[in-house]
Design an enzyme around this catalytic site. Structure first.
Site, PDB file in Angstrom:
ATOM      1  CB  VAL A   1      -0.561   0.255  -4.881  1.00 47.94           C
ATOM      2  CG1 VAL A   1      -1.992   0.650  -4.561  1.00 47.94           C
ATOM      3  CG2 VAL A   1      -0.198   0.756  -6.273  1.00 47.94           C
TER       4      VAL A   1
ATOM      5  N   GLY B   1       1.303  -7.804  -5.844  1.00 42.86           N
ATOM      6  CA  GLY B   1       0.486  -7.264  -6.937  1.00 42.86           C
ATOM      7  C   GLY B   1       0.230  -5.790  -6.725  1.00 42.86           C
ATOM      8  CD  GLU B   2      -1.879  -3.581  -3.153  1.00 47.44           C
ATOM      9  OE1 GLU B   2      -1.182  -2.570  -2.978  1.00 47.44           O
ATOM     10  OE2 GLU B   2      -2.471  -4.161  -2.219  1.00 47.44           O
ATOM     11  N   GLY B   3       0.630  -3.377  -8.396  1.00 39.57           N
ATOM     12  CA  GLY B   3       1.528  -2.466  -9.093  1.00 39.57           C
ATOM     13  C   GLY B   3       2.732  -2.105  -8.241  1.00 39.57           C
TER      14      GLY B   3
END
Ligand SMILES: Cc1cc2nc3c(=O)[nH]c(=O)nc-3n(C[C@H](O)[C@H](O)[C@H](O)COP(=O)(O)O)c2cc1C
Length: 578
Positions: free
Chosen positions: A325, A544-546
């Protein structure tokens, strides 16, 4: 008469006026000298400030010497450059346009210092709170600033200094600290609003956010009902502006390109215009990704091969700048903020971490609700406030991020609860699990749904029963963005599950949502279809994480940029298709 000592109306107005019209001034200084009389009056006002135990810990060093000011300006420039180097791309460009000091543009500089030892040990109040000495010197600054405004003098506070470096330049004794470096001079004009607000760097927060009745959290002005942030944002969320959308569509058709040739990006630009209520819409930058991190009681059911400690370890990695990220955010020029909304570990305070822990992880939803309704509401509220604060800090695009070992299990459960999907269809393999674990994961979700029988008409109840703290906070984050009409780019399945909760609370919240990418998790496709969102990127990501949302940021920005910058057939003198 209880108000018998009140000043006459005109004098009162003058007090409120000077408070409202005091400005931090950085530009437009005149070279006219400031007379000794005026300076003495202003310093006299500073010297009348309240001080802890009447210790009067301040001293004022008045600097006019050009050579000294040049040396001090060089110190400030060094720290300005260091700060600029620490900023994400969009912020660097905005910061470059800002003026942060007027050391050489003003005829007088005044340093306010603090002697924390003055008066000895008996100083009332300071023995328990040593910081009160500093506060007292700050109040002297405030008095000086107000008196200067009344005299027509502008004041600019510069804090781009290493305090000891500056103290050495001023010959301050070791027990004195620099509190403020002030640049003082007459000005051509006082701006009506803070310069940082005019430049779009930050916005003024409404006073009602800052006033609490009796206890922290019961926000609202005296005489008004306490604000309920959730009720407030859901009431504020409205459909897109039809006129702005029509104008955007019409402009797309007049732009120097074949109609429809920007495909999905044309829809994105139209949606951005509808959200902002203007065509063209503002550029969605600067952007900030908020990574909501939390742990999950359902981890105990063996739904993930990863130990729970990885959540806290990855939080440390985000904060150290070492995760994917961070790399994607750096590439896209976005800021990274990490929110501890429920990590099952004590996290050290570090810059970039927002400590908003509701509890150290949720309960196991196969045994009890994952959280209480109060906890779910508290997490929603935290998400709303983080969205508001990030927008007040000048961000024009919010991005969802998440971290929580076992959160694809909670996400699948939420997706089933909100959409009615079958757990066998909606459940995915998360970080990668074997067939036995996968079967157990589906069975765990079925047991949760069976135990709680969640009612999608009660979104807070659904979140409390099956969600994670990050889901509830992300739902609040989306609602907060939608209420402020700021776009929010959703990452994958966790953000999708949260968006289902947000949409159940306020259907028009979807107006603000842009699906950054399509995750490999099967529940995500179900979610996007249910919400009527089209993913911008489809690269099989499941991190995930953005990360997926960050990849879509330049697409959303390009869509807005095209609508703003591309010439039209008429303006460019290009012939339209016959
Ligand atoms: C403690 C403190 C430090 C500040 N440091 C700086 C600074 O280094 N550079 C600058 O341009 N402004 C600085 N400011 C000014 C603020 O940016 C300014 O007060 C704020 O934007 C609100 O604007 P206003 O003072 O016009 O209401 C500082 C203000 C305070 C209170």
């Amino acid at each position: 008469m209880p108000d018998g000592h009140r000043y006459p109306a005109e004098q009162r107005d003058a007090v409120y006026r000077v408070i409202a019209e005091r400005r931090d001034v950085r530009r437009g200084f005149r070279s006219d000298p400031v007379s000794a009389d005026v300076l003495a009056r202003v310093l006299g006002a500073a010297h009348q400030a309240p001080s802890v135990g009447f210790s009067q810990p301040w001293d004022f060093i008045v600097i006019t010497d050009r050579a000294r000011r040049e040396r001090i300006a060089a110190l400030a420039r060094k720290h300005r450059d260091e700060f600029a180097a620490s900023l994400p791309g969009a912020r660097v460009r905005a910061f470059d346009r800002l003026k942060i000091e007027s050391i050489l543009d003003t005829p007088v500089n005044i340093v306010v210092s603090c002697d924390r030892t003055r008066g000895g040990r008996h100083t009332l109040g300071r023995h328990v709170q040593p910081r009160t000495a500093d506060f007292s010197s700050v109040l002297a600054v405030a008095n000086l600033w107000l008196a200067a405004r009344a005299e027509g003098l502008g004041v600019g506070w510069v804090s781009f200094f290493d305090e000891r470096e500056l103290a050495a330049e001023l010959g301050l004794p070791a027990h004195l600290e620099v509190i403020a470096y002030l640049c003082v001079g007459y000005v051509t004009d006082f701006a009506a609003e803070p310069e940082l607000a005019i430049a779009g760097w930050a916005r003024r927060r409404p006073v009602s956010w800052a006033v609490h009745a009796e206890e922290f959290g019961r926000r609202g002005l005296p005489g008004e009902e306490p604000l309920n942030p959730l009720a407030e944002v859901t009431a504020a969320i409205a459909p897109p502006d039809a006129a702005a959308m029509a104008a955007a569509r019409e402009r797309q058709d007049r732009m120097t390109k074949p109609r429809g040739s920007l495909g999905v990006l044309e829809d994105v630009s139209v949606r951005l215009a509808g959200l902002a209520g203007s065509c063209p819409p503002p550029m969605p930058e600067p952007a900030c990704v908020a990574i909501f991190a939390a742990d999950h009681g359902v981890h105990a059911q063996g739904v993930s091969p990863w130990p729970q400690e990885v959540t806290a370890q990855m939080v440390a990695n985000f904060l150290a700048g070492g995760a994917v990220v961070n790399a994607f955010a750096a590439q896209a020029g976005a800021e990274v903020t990490v929110v501890d909304i429920g990590v099952a570990a004590e996290l050290d305070p570090v810059p970039g971490l927002l400590p908003r822990k509701i509890a150290p992880g949720t309960a196991d939803f196969t045994a009890s609700p994952a959280m209480t309704r109060e906890q779910a509401t508290a997490a929603l509220t935290a998400g709303i406030e983080i969205a508001r604060d990030l927008v007040a800090a000048g961000n024009r695009c919010l991005i969802t991020g998440d971290m929580g070992i076992a959160n694809t299990t909670a996400s699948a459960a939420l997706i089933c609860a909100f959409t009615g999907a079958d757990p066998a269809v909606a459940t995915g393999r998360g970080t990668g699990i074997d067939a036995v674990t996968y079967a157990r994961k589906i069975e765990v979700i079925c047991r949760g749904l069976e135990l709680h029988r969640p009612d999608p008409a009660d979104p807070v109840g659904v979140l409390a029963a099956l969600g994670g703290f990050e889901h509830a906070a992300l739902a609040g984050f989306i609602l907060g963005a939608a209420a402020l009409r700021v776009p929010v780019i959703l990452d994958g399945v966790i953000a999708g599950a949260a968006a289902l909760a947000a949409a159940a609370l306020a259907p028009d919240a979807v107006t603000a949502c842009f699906a950054g990418h399509r995750s490999a998790e099967p529940g995500h496709a179900i979610t996007l279809e249910y919400l009527g969102l089209r993913a911008l990127v489809d690269l099989g990501l499941r991190l995930g994480e953005g990360t997926g949302a960050l990849l879509a940021l330049p697409l959303v920005q390009s869509a807005a940029r095209a609508l703003r910058d591309v010439a039209t057939f008429d303006s460019a003198g290009v012939s339209d298709k016959l």
